[in-house]
Design a protein around this motif. Structure first.
Motif, PDB file in Angstrom:
ATOM      1  N   ALA A 273       0.609  -1.343   0.088  1.00 34.63           N
ATOM      2  CA  ALA A 273      -0.070  -0.018   0.058  1.00 34.63           C
ATOM      3  C   ALA A 273       0.776   1.161  -0.128  1.00 34.63           C
ATOM      4  O   ALA A 273       0.479   2.400  -0.532  1.00 34.63           O
ATOM      5  N   ALA A 274       2.115   1.106   0.520  1.00 36.70           N
ATOM      6  CA  ALA A 274       2.886   2.233   0.600  1.00 36.70           C
ATOM      7  C   ALA A 274       3.726   2.353  -0.803  1.00 36.70           C
ATOM      8  O   ALA A 274       4.578   3.241  -0.925  1.00 36.70           O
ATOM      9  N   GLY A 275       3.327   1.371  -1.595  1.00 35.22           N
ATOM     10  CA  GLY A 275       4.175   1.661  -2.970  1.00 35.22           C
ATOM     11  C   GLY A 275       5.733   0.886  -2.818  1.00 35.22           C
ATOM     12  O   GLY A 275       6.423   1.303  -3.591  1.00 35.22           O
ATOM     13  N   ILE A 276       5.895   0.205  -1.678  1.00 34.77           N
ATOM     14  CA  ILE A 276       7.189  -0.568  -1.738  1.00 34.77           C
ATOM     15  C   ILE A 276       7.158  -1.925  -2.594  1.00 34.77           C
ATOM     16  O   ILE A 276       6.248  -2.522  -2.426  1.00 34.77           O
ATOM     17  N   GLY A 277       8.321  -1.949  -3.351  1.00 39.19           N
ATOM     18  CA  GLY A 277       8.456  -3.190  -4.103  1.00 39.19           C
ATOM     19  C   GLY A 277       8.979  -4.296  -3.262  1.00 39.19           C
ATOM     20  O   GLY A 277      10.084  -4.176  -2.574  1.00 39.19           O
ATOM     21  N   ILE A 278       8.300  -5.526  -3.139  1.00 38.24           N
ATOM     22  CA  ILE A 278       8.605  -6.559  -2.336  1.00 38.24           C
ATOM     23  C   ILE A 278       9.279  -7.647  -3.369  1.00 38.24           C
ATOM     24  O   ILE A 278       8.462  -8.229  -4.425  1.00 38.24           O
ATOM     25  N   LEU A 279      10.469  -7.967  -3.353  1.00 39.08           N
ATOM     26  CA  LEU A 279      11.353  -8.721  -4.354  1.00 39.08           C
ATOM     27  C   LEU A 279      11.948  -9.964  -3.666  1.00 39.08           C
ATOM     28  O   LEU A 279      12.631  -9.809  -2.779  1.00 39.08           O
ATOM     29  N   ALA A 280      11.402 -11.240  -4.012  1.00 31.84           N
ATOM     30  CA  ALA A 280      11.953 -12.486  -3.714  1.00 31.84           C
ATOM     31  C   ALA A 280      13.110 -12.959  -4.888  1.00 31.84           C
ATOM     32  O   ALA A 280      13.038 -12.712  -5.857  1.00 31.84           O
ATOM     33  N   CYS A 281      14.151 -13.393  -3.795  1.00 25.75           N
ATOM     34  CA  CYS A 281      15.404 -13.984  -4.777  1.00 25.75           C
ATOM     35  C   CYS A 281      14.842 -15.340  -5.462  1.00 25.75           C
ATOM     36  O   CYS A 281      14.473 -16.224  -4.810  1.00 25.75           O
ATOM     37  N   GLY A 282      14.978 -15.392  -6.953  1.00 25.81           N
ATOM     38  CA  GLY A 282      14.463 -16.599  -7.655  1.00 25.81           C
ATOM     39  C   GLY A 282      15.699 -17.597  -7.328  1.00 25.81           C
ATOM     40  O   GLY A 282      15.082 -18.918  -7.106  1.00 25.81           O
ATOM     41  N   ASN A 283      16.901 -17.559  -7.027  1.00 21.56           N
ATOM     42  CA  ASN A 283      17.605 -18.777  -6.588  1.00 21.56           C
ATOM     43  C   ASN A 283      17.276 -19.106  -5.316  1.00 21.56           C
ATOM     44  O   ASN A 283      17.113 -20.521  -5.133  1.00 21.56           O
ATOM     45  N   SER A 284      17.007 -18.177  -4.323  1.00 21.81           N
ATOM     46  CA  SER A 284      16.395 -18.791  -3.032  1.00 21.81           C
ATOM     47  C   SER A 284      15.245 -19.597  -3.216  1.00 21.81           C
ATOM     48  O   SER A 284      14.833 -20.466  -2.413  1.00 21.81           O
ATOM     49  N   LEU A 285      14.210 -19.167  -3.869  1.00 22.18           N
ATOM     50  CA  LEU A 285      12.940 -19.862  -4.126  1.00 22.18           C
ATOM     51  C   LEU A 285      13.015 -21.288  -4.554  1.00 22.18           C
ATOM     52  O   LEU A 285      12.668 -22.165  -4.079  1.00 22.18           O
ATOM     53  N   ARG A 286      14.186 -21.328  -5.704  1.00 15.04           N
ATOM     54  CA  ARG A 286      14.276 -22.388  -6.121  1.00 15.04           C
ATOM     55  C   ARG A 286      15.109 -23.599  -4.936  1.00 15.04           C
ATOM     56  O   ARG A 286      14.629 -24.622  -4.805  1.00 15.04           O
ATOM     57  N   SER A 287      15.871 -22.981  -4.241  1.00  6.74           N
ATOM     58  CA  SER A 287      16.517 -23.574  -3.203  1.00  6.74           C
ATOM     59  C   SER A 287      15.437 -24.228  -2.164  1.00  6.74           C
ATOM     60  O   SER A 287      15.635 -25.179  -1.427  1.00  6.74           O
ATOM     61  N   ALA A 288      14.515 -23.298  -2.053  1.00  9.60           N
ATOM     62  CA  ALA A 288      13.394 -23.665  -1.108  1.00  9.60           C
ATOM     63  C   ALA A 288      12.357 -24.645  -1.677  1.00  9.60           C
ATOM     64  O   ALA A 288      11.295 -25.016  -0.979  1.00  9.60           O
ATOM     65  N   GLY A 289      12.561 -24.995  -3.023  1.00 14.78           N
ATOM     66  CA  GLY A 289      11.489 -25.805  -3.631  1.00 14.78           C
ATOM     67  C   GLY A 289      10.154 -25.258  -3.981  1.00 14.78           C
ATOM     68  O   GLY A 289       9.062 -25.809  -4.146  1.00 14.78           O
ATOM     69  N   MET A 290      10.285 -23.856  -4.152  1.00 13.27           N
ATOM     70  CA  MET A 290       9.225 -22.884  -4.511  1.00 13.27           C
ATOM     71  C   MET A 290       9.157 -22.388  -5.967  1.00 13.27           C
ATOM     72  O   MET A 290      10.453 -22.094  -6.470  1.00 13.27           O
ATOM     73  N   THR A 291       8.184 -21.681  -6.183  1.00 10.76           N
ATOM     74  CA  THR A 291       7.947 -20.768  -7.430  1.00 10.76           C
ATOM     75  C   THR A 291       7.310 -19.419  -7.079  1.00 10.76           C
ATOM     76  O   THR A 291       6.977 -19.233  -5.981  1.00 10.76           O
ATOM     77  N   GLY A 292       7.591 -18.311  -7.978  1.00  8.92           N
ATOM     78  CA  GLY A 292       6.830 -17.310  -7.692  1.00  8.92           C
ATOM     79  C   GLY A 292       5.295 -17.578  -7.395  1.00  8.92           C
ATOM     80  O   GLY A 292       4.668 -16.560  -6.586  1.00  8.92           O
ATOM     81  N   GLU A 293       4.958 -18.364  -7.888  1.00  7.43           N
ATOM     82  CA  GLU A 293       3.297 -18.646  -7.766  1.00  7.43           C
ATOM     83  C   GLU A 293       3.093 -19.018  -6.228  1.00  7.43           C
ATOM     84  O   GLU A 293       1.849 -18.963  -5.808  1.00  7.43           O
ATOM     85  N   ASP A 294       3.871 -19.343  -5.621  1.00  2.00           N
ATOM     86  CA  ASP A 294       3.699 -19.877  -4.131  1.00  2.00           C
ATOM     87  C   ASP A 294       3.900 -18.623  -3.258  1.00  2.00           C
ATOM     88  O   ASP A 294       3.261 -18.803  -2.080  1.00  2.00           O
ATOM     89  N   LEU A 295       4.040 -17.339  -3.679  1.00  7.95           N
ATOM     90  CA  LEU A 295       4.287 -16.059  -2.942  1.00  7.95           C
ATOM     91  C   LEU A 295       3.095 -15.432  -2.693  1.00  7.95           C
ATOM     92  O   LEU A 295       2.233 -15.632  -3.474  1.00  7.95           O
ATOM     93  N   ALA A 296       3.019 -14.806  -1.684  1.00  9.74           N
ATOM     94  CA  ALA A 296       1.760 -13.931  -1.535  1.00  9.74           C
ATOM     95  C   ALA A 296       1.518 -12.801  -2.611  1.00  9.74           C
ATOM     96  O   ALA A 296       2.590 -12.671  -3.241  1.00  9.74           O
ATOM     97  N   ALA A 297       0.321 -12.621  -2.873  1.00 10.40           N
ATOM     98  CA  ALA A 297      -0.040 -11.615  -4.031  1.00 10.40           C
ATOM     99  C   ALA A 297       0.902 -10.309  -3.668  1.00 10.40           C
ATOM    100  O   ALA A 297       0.822  -9.634  -2.699  1.00 10.40           O
TER     101      ALA A 297
END
Length: 120
Positions: free
Chosen positions: A71-95
């Protein structure tokens, strides 16, 4: 994917390390406070790296605070390499959470663009 450069350099906050349950909520609060203090003229991003990316999908955890940052306009960015290491994809993240291929590459580009860098 959160890679578009801003016209005016902004602030990029980097969150990484052990015990993400402790530092991620603090990083979110600090980033929100920084955005409020800097005003609307500067872009602000929070880049999350390491095991903490899993918390960006946990209902009731730090993900519950994401709405305030977005809501404050802050970009929240997840590391793709870290997601892969965690067995996740971007689709698993919150909207609203975007993915960058590699946190380290994104952080380097932002600094080359003149952005201020803070690590929490």
């Amino acid at each position: 994917m959160g890679e578009s450069p801003a016209l005016v350099p902004g602030l990029v906050v980097h969150g990484s390390g052990p015990s993400p349950e402790a530092w991620l909520p603090a990083a979110m609060r600090t980033t929100l406070n920084a955005a409020a203090d800097l005003g609307g003229g500067r872009a602000v991003e929070l880049v999350v790296q390491g095991p903490a990316v899993a918390l960006l999908a946990t209902p009731g955890g730090p993900a519950a605070q994401l709405a305030d940052l977005l809501a404050a306009g802050i970009g929240i960015l997840a590391c793709g390499n870290s997601l892969r290491s965690a067995g996740m994809t971007g689709e698993d993240l919150a909207a609203g959470v975007a993915v960058v291929p590699a946190a380290v590459g994104h952080l380097a580009r932002r600094q080359w663009e003149g952005w201020a860098y803070i690590r929490i």
